[in-house]
Structure formats: structure tokens, C-alpha cells
Design a protein around this motif. Structure first.
Motif, mmCIF file in Angstrom:
data_model
loop_
_atom_site.group_PDB
_atom_site.id
_atom_site.type_symbol
_atom_site.label_atom_id
_atom_site.label_comp_id
_atom_site.label_asym_id
_atom_site.label_seq_id
_atom_site.Cartn_x
_atom_site.Cartn_y
_atom_site.Cartn_z
ATOM 1 N N VAL A 95 0.853 -1.180 0.000
ATOM 2 C CA VAL A 95 0.000 0.000 0.000
ATOM 3 C C VAL A 95 0.896 1.240 0.000
ATOM 4 O O VAL A 95 1.880 1.290 0.742
ATOM 5 N N TYR A 269 2.164 -0.308 -7.890
ATOM 6 C CA TYR A 269 1.266 -0.421 -6.738
ATOM 7 C C TYR A 269 0.532 0.890 -6.457
ATOM 8 O O TYR A 269 -0.551 0.883 -5.872
ATOM 9 N N TYR A 270 1.099 2.010 -6.874
ATOM 10 C CA TYR A 270 0.405 3.288 -6.713
ATOM 11 C C TYR A 270 -0.817 3.359 -7.622
ATOM 12 O O TYR A 270 -1.896 3.795 -7.214
ATOM 13 N N HIS A 273 -3.445 0.913 -6.335
ATOM 14 C CA HIS A 273 -4.131 1.476 -5.166
ATOM 15 C C HIS A 273 -5.238 2.435 -5.588
ATOM 16 O O HIS A 273 -6.374 2.346 -5.096
ATOM 17 N N GLN A 277 -9.409 2.045 -5.260
ATOM 18 C CA GLN A 277 -10.244 3.054 -4.612
ATOM 19 C C GLN A 277 -11.456 3.401 -5.467
ATOM 20 O O GLN A 277 -12.525 3.738 -4.954
#
Length: 430
Positions: A95, A269-270, A273, A277
């Protein structure tokens, strides 16, 4: 703003003096007055002695630079144009960890004045600059975007270890919170970038452009890794396949390997993420990450199988791993997948020795709890060349055979050598 900077009536502050921030700060300091800020006083002390802790820049790079290195955040109050180049890592659960970015934003907010500019370079997901950083700037300063200060995003494009394509030789993407901001930011960066400036239409477009650069590379390497696994099961030399395929003009020259570091192995991973969302679970990006993250375990299993085929008990063997940094000829050990490989080998109770001419023993011990040895010993059952350092490229068969016992095994993860069983060792490459 630009005129005042050029006349040295105002200063630029660069926050974060690592692989990205330091070259940016020094480049600006050849034309402007610069404050180089880092929260680590030990790093600052070394920079004050013209000593780059990252071992990327020589002392000559500091000559003629109009720069103040400091760990005192109060010094930031003297600046009017802020550049943020702090790390954007992920936590143990993959995360995004925005703590460095948030802390930098708070420090700038405390120093922010009407008319100032703030530009972020750290790699983030689209929307982070305006959604996560801007509220901190406004809260800590009591100022408002547009009315009091300007905001921008200009993604870093420095490639550590690359001496041919340096900061000024790579076209720079810039963006701003409005047209005036974008134009001013473009003019400031244009003073140090020979390759030219590309103005993105919005901050989010610039953020997205940066993150997909590394997502694309991650996916292409994951394909090569998957092909390497398939071809290994078929007994086909992957490197020969790639050479044959490369004879077509539009074949992309990617190769299999361990994917570590702070860019390719982290940035996807950004985007994952942010996508989650929004309620969408990416399929292709996820798949690529799974393949690349699984490679240390795959390589460890492959070596254990080779040991067992030679009637060697893994728990009674000694293996040398050559190279621990995440890529060749640099000191950066962040997110090193070689460290993951070492841990996988240790799970089989293998005695592992590690050497690396670039990595800092203290940093390796602190980051991974692993020990580097100064020089290899002997009587190894296998050697794994994990990083393509120049120091390893010209090693010959005699060198490796002298390190090992009977039935020697050489794993060449970077394809540096072309050996066969006729050479008296068991040779395997990705």
C-alpha cells in the motif's frame, strides 16, 4: 518569479536529496541560489563535504554550485520555489506510504508565502498532488491555491547509473495548477534541461504519464520472465529465442530478470491502489506484478532442484550470491529482489554468502538484516551471479570453477556468460 530567481533575489529549495533530488538541486544551483534540504543530518553532513552518499556523483559535480545543504526546516522560509523529490515507497502490504510526501508538504506549508511555487517530482498516483498534498500545504500555511500560491507537478526521469542520459538530456514533463503556473514552471526547468520541455495539460495527466512509464516496463519484463519459465521447461535457451525474435524491426528488446528498485517494482502499486479506490481491480497490472514478485522463489526452487539432482543436501551446501543492489553499477539497495532470493535460499537452510562491490555493508545490515563478505571464499556448491556489475562481466570459467567444489553450478541471472556443460560446470540462465 523567473526573473527574481535568475537575479538571485529569490531561492529554490529542493526537499529530499537522494538519487533524484541531489542532481536536480545541483543543476539548479549552477544558475540559481538553492537550499538543499534533507531530514537526515548525516546525509547533509556528507553533502556539505561534497560527498554523495548515493555514490552517483563525484565531488566535481558540487563545484561552482550556489547551494546551502541543511537539515534545518526553518531554512526553507528563505525559498520561494519549492521542489519535492522525496521517496514514495509502499508498506509491507504493498500500500502506498505517503508519509515522506506528507512530511515534506507540512514542512513547505510552514514556510510558504504569497507568490510562492511548489512543484512535486515524486512518483505518485493521479490525483495525489492535488488531493493529498495540496490540503496539507493550505492547512499548514493558511494560504489558498491560486489566490496565494501556485502548484505544479514535474515527474522525475533520472535513471540511476546511466551516465549517458543525465538529467539535462531527458525531456522534462511539466504541469501547473493553471496556465501561468505551467508556463513559469516550464521556464524554470527549461533553464537546466537541454532536451526540452513538454507541457502536460494538467497535473493529473503528468502524474499518470509518469506512473505508466514504469507500469509498461514492469509488464514487458513480466512477459519475458513468464516466457523464460516456459522455455526452461521446454529445454529452450531463452536468450537465443530473444536474439532470433529481435531480428524483426518492431520486436521490443526486453529481457527476463529480477525486478526491484524504487521505480519498476514499486510504482505499479500506486496505480493499483488508486484503481481499487475507484472500484476497479486491474487484471493485467496485477498479473505482471505477481509474475515479477514470484521470480526469487522460482530461482531458489530451480537451484534446489539442481542441487538435489547432484545428490547434494541443500541444508549442507554453501552458495555464493554475487550482487545485491537492485541494478548494475549503483549502490542503491532499495527493494532489492536479490535480498528476497537470499531469504528464499535460507528457507532451504542453505548457507549463503553475499558479495557486492557497490553496496554498503551497513545499509544492507540495516535494511535486510543480511551480512556482506569482503571477498568470496571457496568450496561453494553453487554461485549465483545476480547483478550485472561491470566487475563481473569479464569473469571466466576458471574463476568460477576455482570457487566451487565438485559438480559446480553457475546460475547466471543476467545472461552475462555463454557457457555449456562441456565447460565442466552446470550452467543455467534465465
Amino acid at each position: 518569479m523567473v526573473k527574481a530567481l535568475r537575479q538571485k533575489e529569490k531561492k529554490i529549495a529542493v526537499i529530499g536529496l537522494g538519487y533524484i533530488g541531489l542532481p536536480v538541486a545541483l543543476a539548479f544551483a549552477r544558475q540559481f541560489r538553492v537550499i538543499g534540504f534533507d531530514h537526515n543530518p548525516d546525509r547533509v553532513a556528507r553533502l556539505q563535504r561534497s560527498d554523495d552518499p548515493s555514490r552517483e556523483l563525484s565531488s566535481d559535480a558540487f563545484m561552482g554550485a550556489d547551494i546551502l545543504f541543511t537539515a534545518d526546516p526553518s531554512e526553507l522560509k528563505q525559498a520561494h520555489f519549492f521542489v519535492v523529490a522525496v521517496p514514495t515507497p509502499v508498506d509491507a502490504y504493498k500500500v502506498p506510504n505517503l508519509n515522506p510526501l506528507q512530511q515534506a508538504s507540512a514542512a513547505i506549508g510552514a514556510a510558504l508565502k504569497p507568490g510562492d511555487y511548489v512543484v512535486y517530482e515524486s512518483t505518485v498516483y493521479p490525483g495525489c498532488t492535488e488531493g493529498d498534498c495540496l490540503p496539507i500545504l493550505e492547512s499548514c500555511s493558511g494560504l489558498r491555491l491560486g489566490t496565494d500560491f501556485k502548484l505544479g507537478y514535474s515527474p522525475e526521469r533520472i535513471n540511476p547509473g546511466d551516465k549517458a542520459r543525465t538529467l539535462s538530456d531527458i525531456r522534462k514533463v511539466v504541469s501547473g495548477s493553471d496556465e501561468e503556473a505551467a508556463q513559469t514552471i516550464a521556464e524554470v526547468y527549461g533553464s537546466i534541461i537541454r532536451a526540452g520541455i513538454y507541457m502536460a495539460p494538467s497535473i493529473q495527466v503528468a502524474e499518470a504519464a509518469k506512473v505508466i512509464e514504469n507500469v509498461q516496463r514492469d509488464l514487458n519484463i513480466s512477459l519475458m520472465n513468464e516466457l523464460a519459465i516456459i522455455f526452461d521447461k521446454m529445454g529452450i535457451d531463452t536468450q537465443e529465442v530473444l536474439k532470433a525474435a529481435a531480428t524483426k524491426w518492431n520486436f521490443m528488446p526486453f529481457t527476463p530478470g529480477l525486478v526491484g528498485g524504487h521505480c519498476i517494482g514499486i510504482d505499479p502499486y500506486y496505480l493499483l491502489h488508486k484503481s481499487r479506490q475507484l472500484g476497479y481491480e486491474p487484471q493485467v497490472i496485477n498479473s505482471g506484478r505477481r509474475v515479477n514478485d514470484s521470480m526469487p522463489a522460482y530461482i531458489a526452487t530451480k537451484l534446489v532442484q539442481m542441487l538435489l539432482q547432484r545428490s547434494k543436501n541443500p541444508g549442507e551446501t554453501k552458495v555464493l550470491v554475487m550482487g545485491l543492489t537492485f541494478k548494475e553499477n549503483i549502490a542503491d539497495i532499495r527493494n532489492s529482489k536479490v535480498a528476497d532470493l537470499v531469504r528464499e535460499l535460507m528457507e532451504y537452510s542453505i548457507n549463503v554468502h553475499i558479495v557486492d562491490p557497490y553496496a554498503s555493508p551497513n545499509e544492507v545490515a540495516h535494511e535486510y538484516g543480511l551480512s556482506l563478505i569482503d571477498t568470496p571464499s571457496s568450496q561453494y556448491d553453487a554461485v549465483i551471479v545476480a547483478v550485472g556489475h561491470d566487475a563481473y562481466r569479464n569473469l571466466d570459467i576458471a574463476y568460477f570453477k576455482a570457487l566451487m567444489t565438485h559438480s559446480p553450478i553457475l546460475l547466471d541471472l543476467k545472461g552475462l556468460y555463454r557457457m555449456s556443460k562441456d565447460d565442466g560446470l552446470d550452467y543455467w540462465q534465465l
